[in-house]
Design a protein around this motif. Structure first.
Motif, PDB file in Angstrom:
ATOM      1  N   ASP A   1       1.272  23.701 -17.866  1.00 12.35           N
ATOM      2  CA  ASP A   1       0.021  24.014 -17.473  1.00 12.35           C
ATOM      3  C   ASP A   1      -1.235  24.130 -18.432  1.00 12.35           C
ATOM      4  N   LEU A   2      -0.738  24.473 -19.629  1.00 10.44           N
ATOM      5  CA  LEU A   2      -1.913  24.637 -20.668  1.00 10.44           C
ATOM      6  C   LEU A   2      -2.360  22.956 -20.852  1.00 10.44           C
ATOM      7  N   TYR A   3      -1.350  22.162 -21.006  1.00 13.00           N
ATOM      8  CA  TYR A   3      -1.593  20.724 -21.161  1.00 13.00           C
ATOM      9  C   TYR A   3      -2.527  20.075 -20.003  1.00 13.00           C
ATOM     10  N   TYR A   4      -2.283  20.403 -18.806  1.00 17.74           N
ATOM     11  CA  TYR A   4      -3.270  19.894 -17.737  1.00 17.74           C
ATOM     12  C   TYR A   4      -4.743  20.629 -17.774  1.00 17.74           C
ATOM     13  N   ARG A   5      -4.566  21.774 -18.496  1.00 16.54           N
ATOM     14  CA  ARG A   5      -6.029  22.298 -18.673  1.00 16.54           C
ATOM     15  C   ARG A   5      -6.699  21.805 -19.661  1.00 16.54           C
ATOM     16  N   LEU A   6      -6.164  21.412 -20.914  1.00 14.85           N
ATOM     17  CA  LEU A   6      -6.667  20.938 -22.009  1.00 14.85           C
ATOM     18  C   LEU A   6      -7.034  19.420 -21.887  1.00 14.85           C
ATOM     19  N   ASN A   7      -6.117  18.581 -21.095  1.00 16.08           N
ATOM     20  CA  ASN A   7      -6.434  17.270 -21.114  1.00 16.08           C
ATOM     21  C   ASN A   7      -7.115  16.789 -20.005  1.00 16.08           C
ATOM     22  N   VAL A   8      -8.513  17.498 -19.891  1.00 21.49           N
ATOM     23  CA  VAL A   8      -9.480  17.008 -18.891  1.00 21.49           C
ATOM     24  C   VAL A   8     -10.284  15.938 -19.132  1.00 21.49           C
ATOM     25  N   PHE A   9     -10.596  15.783 -20.565  1.00 24.66           N
ATOM     26  CA  PHE A   9     -11.176  14.618 -21.053  1.00 24.66           C
ATOM     27  C   PHE A   9     -10.481  14.020 -22.161  1.00 24.66           C
ATOM     28  N   PRO A  10      -9.649  13.306 -22.021  1.00 24.90           N
ATOM     29  CA  PRO A  10      -9.003  12.714 -23.234  1.00 24.90           C
ATOM     30  C   PRO A  10      -9.788  11.398 -23.968  1.00 24.90           C
ATOM     31  N   ILE A  11      -9.821  11.538 -25.172  1.00 31.02           N
ATOM     32  CA  ILE A  11     -10.302  10.294 -25.952  1.00 31.02           C
ATOM     33  C   ILE A  11      -9.303   9.800 -26.864  1.00 31.02           C
ATOM     34  N   THR A  12      -8.931   8.762 -27.105  1.00 31.91           N
ATOM     35  CA  THR A  12      -8.086   8.235 -27.851  1.00 31.91           C
ATOM     36  C   THR A  12      -8.607   7.245 -28.832  1.00 31.91           C
ATOM     37  N   ILE A  13      -8.550   7.729 -30.151  1.00 31.29           N
ATOM     38  CA  ILE A  13      -9.035   6.949 -31.488  1.00 31.29           C
ATOM     39  C   ILE A  13      -7.795   6.137 -31.927  1.00 31.29           C
ATOM     40  N   ALA A  14      -7.942   4.737 -31.767  1.00 32.80           N
ATOM     41  CA  ALA A  14      -6.997   3.991 -32.280  1.00 32.80           C
ATOM     42  C   ALA A  14      -6.870   3.752 -33.751  1.00 32.80           C
ATOM     43  N   ALA A  15      -5.632   3.719 -34.007  1.00 29.53           N
ATOM     44  CA  ALA A  15      -5.402   3.565 -35.429  1.00 29.53           C
ATOM     45  C   ALA A  15      -5.952   2.456 -36.249  1.00 29.53           C
ATOM     46  N   LEU A  16      -6.314   2.547 -37.427  1.00 28.73           N
ATOM     47  CA  LEU A  16      -7.002   1.513 -38.164  1.00 28.73           C
ATOM     48  C   LEU A  16      -6.583   0.025 -38.202  1.00 28.73           C
ATOM     49  N   ARG A  17      -5.306   0.049 -38.101  1.00 28.48           N
ATOM     50  CA  ARG A  17      -4.593  -1.293 -38.064  1.00 28.48           C
ATOM     51  C   ARG A  17      -4.868  -1.875 -36.654  1.00 28.48           C
ATOM     52  N   ARG A  18      -5.048  -1.189 -35.649  1.00 27.09           N
ATOM     53  CA  ARG A  18      -5.454  -1.702 -34.300  1.00 27.09           C
ATOM     54  C   ARG A  18      -6.971  -2.188 -34.109  1.00 27.09           C
ATOM     55  N   ARG A  19      -7.657  -1.658 -35.275  1.00 26.23           N
ATOM     56  CA  ARG A  19      -9.450  -2.265 -35.117  1.00 26.23           C
ATOM     57  C   ARG A  19      -9.590  -2.621 -36.468  1.00 26.23           C
ATOM     58  N   LYS A  20      -9.056  -3.781 -36.947  1.00 23.21           N
ATOM     59  CA  LYS A  20      -9.542  -4.100 -38.172  1.00 23.21           C
ATOM     60  C   LYS A  20     -10.732  -4.582 -38.556  1.00 23.21           C
ATOM     61  N   GLU A  21     -11.608  -4.902 -37.187  1.00 24.94           N
ATOM     62  CA  GLU A  21     -13.018  -5.223 -37.464  1.00 24.94           C
ATOM     63  C   GLU A  21     -13.899  -3.845 -37.967  1.00 24.94           C
ATOM     64  N   ASP A  22     -13.254  -2.715 -38.053  1.00 26.22           N
ATOM     65  CA  ASP A  22     -14.191  -1.891 -38.294  1.00 26.22           C
ATOM     66  C   ASP A  22     -13.697  -1.674 -40.039  1.00 26.22           C
ATOM     67  N   ILE A  23     -12.936  -2.238 -40.733  1.00 27.29           N
ATOM     68  CA  ILE A  23     -12.426  -2.167 -41.984  1.00 27.29           C
ATOM     69  C   ILE A  23     -13.493  -2.914 -43.009  1.00 27.29           C
ATOM     70  N   PRO A  24     -14.123  -3.925 -42.838  1.00 28.44           N
ATOM     71  CA  PRO A  24     -15.166  -4.412 -43.761  1.00 28.44           C
ATOM     72  C   PRO A  24     -16.396  -3.135 -43.709  1.00 28.44           C
ATOM     73  N   HIS A  25     -16.609  -2.992 -42.499  1.00 35.39           N
ATOM     74  CA  HIS A  25     -17.998  -1.857 -42.463  1.00 35.39           C
ATOM     75  C   HIS A  25     -17.668  -0.515 -42.971  1.00 35.39           C
ATOM     76  N   LEU A  26     -16.525   0.038 -42.863  1.00 40.01           N
ATOM     77  CA  LEU A  26     -16.102   1.081 -43.516  1.00 40.01           C
ATOM     78  C   LEU A  26     -16.117   1.002 -44.904  1.00 40.01           C
ATOM     79  N   ALA A  27     -15.412  -0.177 -45.493  1.00 38.39           N
ATOM     80  CA  ALA A  27     -15.358  -0.306 -46.915  1.00 38.39           C
ATOM     81  C   ALA A  27     -16.725  -0.395 -47.360  1.00 38.39           C
ATOM     82  N   ARG A  28     -17.779  -1.098 -47.030  1.00 41.90           N
ATOM     83  CA  ARG A  28     -19.109  -1.329 -47.591  1.00 41.90           C
ATOM     84  C   ARG A  28     -19.799   0.042 -47.499  1.00 41.90           C
ATOM     85  N   ALA A  29     -19.614   0.805 -46.329  1.00 42.61           N
ATOM     86  CA  ALA A  29     -20.239   2.003 -46.176  1.00 42.61           C
ATOM     87  C   ALA A  29     -19.711   3.118 -47.237  1.00 42.61           C
TER      88      ALA A  29
END
Length: 516
Positions: free
Chosen positions: A300-328
């Motif tokens: 019951d707590l899970y369904y109360r908390l999981n109203v608006f889930p946002i999944t942040i993918a692992a960095l290996r799944r979004r390699k396009e971000d790596i050059p920008h992160l490294a430069r920043a």
């Protein structure tokens, strides 16, 4: 200010679409249908062209010196390459060859335009990119989150929507992906931005103390006097960010459920309940559904908390971000170290960082760049400034791990391949295995049940779809039909898994059919 963009793509329809999108930004577009034609256009307009956008449709484009030729003509012009999904190794090669950024198809025109604008800014002022603030200090907004990849862009868009409401938000993702940064951005963009942002990590607080930390000393000790307020009190009117919510003990989960349901903290020892005005954001690096099934987390707590889930993918799944992160990170740490001029990072180093899988995600990348900046001996960071990453990439290439470490499953390369047996803890049996009929698994038996044959009776490599179907069937059987676990171990999303089950006619609710 108008910029000149060179688009190189052999698809006429794609060239027209890109031309329309880029001209919509007010820029001038030069078109070419091949590498050679692109180089000719570039030679004629080398003093005007600000950014090059090239479709990396074939692996030869990097190997034949295309990027090197561009660099010879104009070393500082940023080049953005496009590659197809599943071919990011080509993008890594392009980064090593000097590309500024890469995009994975399919990608929206908005994402392409954002990449071009970033490259234009880089070209005009020589900046390494927008600095990324530490999540531990200062105000962090969505503009501070690097979202070059479509996966991160979707997460940011969901975060912006969540900021406009007061419903609970659940941030899901591995450790180090940036869940706290997302939480701070949601708070900073909300109507509560002027009030406190309070964070507590349930995994870092002993179970015996967590109730008092959250609700105050009087929650567990009536003689405590309430000298140190709980986190709910500290966050009154603002946002309370509770990390690793899965680590909450059962009795504290019950109290939290009451807060979420009634908006008040239950009074103990005869005290009246007190109202709380707190926006709640939660985070977890575990699959809460699996925690619910295991009886470690209240359903019951899970369904109360999981109203608006946002999944942040692992960095290996979004390699396009790596050059920008490294430069920043390089720019930010250069400023923190009070260097006279920000350090640069060369193409080889960016290629090294982009090709690594980063098990520790963004936090590990940040620490690696910090070490490199602090120990840098020259104005430009190269591969040699990241010796630990280079060493780990080499160590990641040994022979396959024992079967016992990978769930007792091995792909046999030929009919006479030795069998790897779970019962023997990954040791090879000496007896050969006869090839299985095309589209079927190996012969029955405890050993053969854990073998996939990669060739058919004629000695030809079997179709990928046939092997994929067998692997999915095995995973369903091995993990007893737990879909979240199956999807995670196969490295695909649950929606993709369900689609493949439908394609292969697999009934996930019938374990007897998994080994069919």
């Amino acid at each position: 200010m108008t910029a000149h963009i060179l688009v190189i793509d052999d698809d006429a329809a794609q060239r027209r679409a890109l031309k329309a999108a880029i001209e919509g930004l007010g820029h001038v577009v030069h078109l070419a249908d091949s590498d050679q034609a692109g180089l000719e256009v570039f030679r004629r307009h080398r003093n005007e062209i600000t950014v090059v956008l090239a479709d990396l449709s074939t692996p030869e484009r990097v190997g034949n010196g295309f990027l090197q030729s561009l660099g010879d003509l104009h070393a500082s012009v940023p080049v953005i390459v496009q590659t197809s999904e599943g071919a990011t190794h080509r993008a890594v090669e392009a980064m090593r060859a000097g590309a500024f950024d890469f995009l994975v198809k399919p990608c929206s025109s908005e994402r392409i335009c954002a990449a071009i604008n970033s490259a234009i800014r880089f070209n005009r002022n020589g900046s390494q990119g927008k600095s990324v603030r530490r999540t531990r200090s200062g105000t962090v907004g969505f503009g501070d989150i690097v979202a070059a990849s479509s996966a991160m862009a979707r997460a940011v868009e969901l975060g912006r929507r969540a900021a406009q409401s007061v419903i609970p938000v659940m941030l899901e993702g591995e450790a180090g992906v940036g869940k706290e940064m997302m939480a701070r951005a949601i708070h900073a963009t909300s109507e509560r931005s002027a009030r406190a942002f309070v964070a507590v990590n349930c995994a870092a607080v002993p179970h015996a103390l967590i109730e008092g930390v959250l609700f105050g000393p009087d929650a567990v000790d009536p003689a405590g006097g309430g000298q140190v307020p709980g986190k709910f009190s500290e966050a009154e009117g603002g946002t309370l960010f509770i990390e690793e919510i899965s680590e909450l003990p059962a009795h504290v989960q019950t109290r939290l459920l009451s807060v979420v349901h009634n908006g008040e903290i239950d009074g103990l020892n005869g005290k009246r309940p007190r109202k709380v005005n707190v926006r709640l954001i939660f985070a977890t690096n575990k699959d809460l559904i699996e925690e619910v099934k295991a009886g470690r987390f209240r359903e019951d707590l899970y369904y109360r908390l999981n109203v608006f889930p946002i999944t942040i993918a692992a960095l290996r799944r979004r390699k396009e971000d790596i050059p920008h992160l490294a430069r920043a990170f390089v720019e930010r740490f250069s400023a923190e170290q009070r260097l006279a001029k920000p350090l640069a990072i060369d193409a080889a180093a960016l290629g090294l960082l982009t090709g690594y899988d980063w098990p520790g995600n963004t936090r590990q990348l940040e620490n690696a760049v910090f070490r490199a900046v602090v120990l840098a001996e020259g104005p430009v960071l190269g591969e040699s400034d990241f010796p630990q990453i280079a060493a780990q990439r080499v160590s990641d290439r040994p022979s396959p791990a024992p079967v016992a470490e990978r769930g007792g499953y091995e792909v046999a390369p030929a009919a006479t391949a030795p069998v790897l047996d779970v019962a023997s803890h990954g040791h090879a049996s000496e007896s050969p295995v006869e090839p299985a009929p095309t589209g079927r698994s190996a012969p029955s038996g405890d050993i053969a049940a854990n073998v996939i044959i990669s060739t058919d009776d004629a000695g030809n490599v079997r179709k990928l779809a046939e092997i994929e179907e067998e692997l999915i069937r095995f995973a369903l059987k091995f993990y007893r039909g737990q879909m979240s676990q199956v999807a995670r171990k196969l490295g695909i999303g649950r929606s993709t898994l369900y689609r493949k089950l439908k394609d292969y006619g697999i009934d996930p609710d019938d374990p007897q059919k998994h080994a069919a």
